[in-house]
Design a protein around this motif. Structure first.
Motif, PDB file in Angstrom:
ATOM      1  N   ARG A 298       0.802  -1.228   0.000  1.00 11.06           N
ATOM      2  CA  ARG A 298       0.000   0.000   0.000  1.00 11.06           C
ATOM      3  C   ARG A 298       0.835   1.279   0.000  1.00 11.06           C
ATOM      4  O   ARG A 298       0.462   2.269  -0.610  1.00 11.06           O
ATOM      5  CB  ARG A 298      -0.972  -0.025   1.173  1.00 11.06           C
ATOM      6  N   SER A 299       1.966   1.289   0.701  1.00 11.67           N
ATOM      7  CA  SER A 299       2.811   2.497   0.684  1.00 11.67           C
ATOM      8  C   SER A 299       3.336   2.753  -0.719  1.00 11.67           C
ATOM      9  O   SER A 299       3.405   3.893  -1.161  1.00 11.67           O
ATOM     10  CB  SER A 299       4.013   2.384   1.605  1.00 11.67           C
ATOM     11  N   ALA A 300       3.714   1.680  -1.411  1.00 10.49           N
ATOM     12  CA  ALA A 300       4.186   1.833  -2.791  1.00 10.49           C
ATOM     13  C   ALA A 300       3.050   2.337  -3.683  1.00 10.49           C
ATOM     14  O   ALA A 300       3.268   3.200  -4.533  1.00 10.49           O
ATOM     15  CB  ALA A 300       4.735   0.514  -3.321  1.00 10.49           C
ATOM     16  N   HIS A 301       1.845   1.833  -3.479  1.00 12.46           N
ATOM     17  CA  HIS A 301       0.703   2.297  -4.283  1.00 12.46           C
ATOM     18  C   HIS A 301       0.542   3.805  -4.141  1.00 12.46           C
ATOM     19  O   HIS A 301       0.289   4.509  -5.129  1.00 12.46           O
ATOM     20  CB  HIS A 301      -0.600   1.609  -3.856  1.00 12.46           C
ATOM     21  N   ARG A 302       0.678   4.304  -2.916  1.00  3.86           N
ATOM     22  CA  ARG A 302       0.538   5.760  -2.694  1.00  3.86           C
ATOM     23  C   ARG A 302       1.634   6.528  -3.440  1.00  3.86           C
ATOM     24  O   ARG A 302       1.375   7.584  -4.012  1.00  3.86           O
ATOM     25  CB  ARG A 302       0.560   6.068  -1.198  1.00  3.86           C
ATOM     26  N   ILE A 303       2.847   5.995  -3.434  1.00  2.00           N
ATOM     27  CA  ILE A 303       3.944   6.646  -4.171  1.00  2.00           C
ATOM     28  C   ILE A 303       3.598   6.697  -5.657  1.00  2.00           C
ATOM     29  O   ILE A 303       3.735   7.738  -6.301  1.00  2.00           O
ATOM     30  CB  ILE A 303       5.281   5.895  -3.947  1.00  2.00           C
ATOM     31  N   TYR A 304       3.156   5.572  -6.209  1.00  2.00           N
ATOM     32  CA  TYR A 304       2.836   5.526  -7.638  1.00  2.00           C
ATOM     33  C   TYR A 304       1.714   6.501  -7.979  1.00  2.00           C
ATOM     34  O   TYR A 304       1.786   7.227  -8.972  1.00  2.00           O
ATOM     35  CB  TYR A 304       2.435   4.105  -8.060  1.00  2.00           C
ATOM     36  N   GLU A 305       0.686   6.524  -7.156  1.00  2.00           N
ATOM     37  CA  GLU A 305      -0.456   7.405  -7.425  1.00  2.00           C
ATOM     38  C   GLU A 305      -0.058   8.872  -7.319  1.00  2.00           C
ATOM     39  O   GLU A 305      -0.475   9.685  -8.143  1.00  2.00           O
ATOM     40  CB  GLU A 305      -1.615   7.045  -6.500  1.00  2.00           C
ATOM     41  N   ARG A 306       0.780   9.229  -6.351  1.00  2.00           N
ATOM     42  CA  ARG A 306       1.257  10.620  -6.252  1.00  2.00           C
ATOM     43  C   ARG A 306       2.072  11.005  -7.478  1.00  2.00           C
ATOM     44  O   ARG A 306       2.097  12.165  -7.878  1.00  2.00           O
ATOM     45  CB  ARG A 306       2.096  10.816  -4.985  1.00  2.00           C
ATOM     46  N   ALA A 307       2.749  10.031  -8.083  1.00  2.00           N
ATOM     47  CA  ALA A 307       3.560  10.297  -9.279  1.00  2.00           C
ATOM     48  C   ALA A 307       2.708  10.340 -10.548  1.00  2.00           C
ATOM     49  O   ALA A 307       3.229  10.586 -11.628  1.00  2.00           O
ATOM     50  CB  ALA A 307       4.655   9.242  -9.417  1.00  2.00           C
ATOM     51  N   GLY A 308       1.403  10.072 -10.429  1.00  2.00           N
ATOM     52  CA  GLY A 308       0.521  10.147 -11.591  1.00  2.00           C
ATOM     53  C   GLY A 308       0.159   8.819 -12.221  1.00  2.00           C
ATOM     54  O   GLY A 308      -0.554   8.777 -13.224  1.00  2.00           O
ATOM     55  N   PHE A 309       0.630   7.724 -11.656  1.00  2.00           N
ATOM     56  CA  PHE A 309       0.279   6.403 -12.179  1.00  2.00           C
ATOM     57  C   PHE A 309      -1.193   6.115 -11.888  1.00  2.00           C
ATOM     58  O   PHE A 309      -1.726   6.554 -10.864  1.00  2.00           O
ATOM     59  CB  PHE A 309       1.136   5.306 -11.532  1.00  2.00           C
ATOM     60  N   VAL A 310      -1.823   5.368 -12.783  1.00  2.00           N
ATOM     61  CA  VAL A 310      -3.213   4.951 -12.586  1.00  2.00           C
ATOM     62  C   VAL A 310      -3.291   3.430 -12.687  1.00  2.00           C
ATOM     63  O   VAL A 310      -2.502   2.796 -13.392  1.00  2.00           O
ATOM     64  CB  VAL A 310      -4.180   5.599 -13.609  1.00  2.00           C
ATOM     65  N   ARG A 311      -4.252   2.856 -11.944  1.00  2.00           N
ATOM     66  CA  ARG A 311      -4.457   1.402 -11.966  1.00  2.00           C
ATOM     67  C   ARG A 311      -4.939   0.965 -13.339  1.00  2.00           C
ATOM     68  O   ARG A 311      -5.726   1.653 -13.984  1.00  2.00           O
ATOM     69  CB  ARG A 311      -5.509   1.013 -10.922  1.00  2.00           C
ATOM     70  N   THR A 312      -4.457  -0.195 -13.750  1.00  2.00           N
ATOM     71  CA  THR A 312      -4.882  -0.810 -15.008  1.00  2.00           C
ATOM     72  C   THR A 312      -5.303  -2.245 -14.722  1.00  2.00           C
ATOM     73  O   THR A 312      -4.569  -3.191 -15.023  1.00  2.00           O
ATOM     74  CB  THR A 312      -3.739  -0.778 -16.051  1.00  2.00           C
ATOM     75  N   PRO A 313      -6.489  -2.430 -14.119  1.00  2.00           N
ATOM     76  CA  PRO A 313      -6.912  -3.779 -13.709  1.00  2.00           C
ATOM     77  C   PRO A 313      -6.975  -4.774 -14.863  1.00  2.00           C
ATOM     78  O   PRO A 313      -6.794  -5.975 -14.649  1.00  2.00           O
ATOM     79  CB  PRO A 313      -8.283  -3.566 -13.080  1.00  2.00           C
TER      80      PRO A 313
END
Length: 168
Positions: free
Chosen positions: A131-146
């Motif tokens: 989850r901490s990594a997810h927050r880093i990715y999302e702050r950097a502009g990454f979006v989920r691609t399920p």
């Protein structure tokens, strides 16, 4: 504290391998059947460096963490296709977390991707528990691609990796 991001040098491979292995072990991310072989892959920084770019975050001469950046078409790619670069094995030492090293490593990968001719996207896979990594990715502009989520061990149903992407 200034964090410098640069390519790992051979004298740092063992340290980074242990940081990466301990990050996955300490966070309980290796509770699956092929954990031993993946642990070996996490520790094999020399092997990763021979096939891709291994970056380290360093402050005051101490390695805080690292990441593997796979340019488009690199042999270390898990999910990257044409025109995509991939981020793999992001890890920060437990005692260095919360100081910005993870974010700095992700930003450095994005900048490297922008410098790769024809690269239009950065992709990555992550475990649900990261989850901490997810927050880093999302702050950097990454979006989920399920639609790209995948299972590296089809024989184990509960190892689905979540995917993210950032369009450059």
């Amino acid at each position: 504290m200034d964090i410098v991001i640069r390519r790992a040098v051979p004298g740092e491979y063992e340290t980074l391998g242990e940081i990466t292995a301990q990050a996955y072990l300490g966070d309980g991310l290796l509770d699956f059947g092929a954990a031993d072989s993946y642990l070996g892959e996490l520790r094999d920084v020399a092997g990763r460096a021979a096939a891709s770019d291994v970056l380290v975050a360093v402050a005051d001469g101490v390695v805080l963490g690292g990441v593997t950046f796979v340019p488009a078409g690199g042999p270390m790619a898990d999910i990257a296709g044409a025109g995509e670069a991939e981020i793999r094995m992001l890890a920060v030492a437990r005692e260095a977390r919360g100081r910005g090293a993870g974010e700095a490593l992700v930003r450095a990968c994005v900048e490297r991707a922008r410098a790769v001719e024809g690269c239009v996207r950065v992709v990555l896979s992550t475990q649900r528990a990261m989850r901490s990594a997810h927050r880093i990715y999302e702050r950097a502009g990454f979006v989920r691609t399920p639609e790209r989520d995948w299972n590296p061990l089809p024989e184990l149903d509960d190892i689905t990796l979540l995917t993210y992407e950032l369009t450059l």
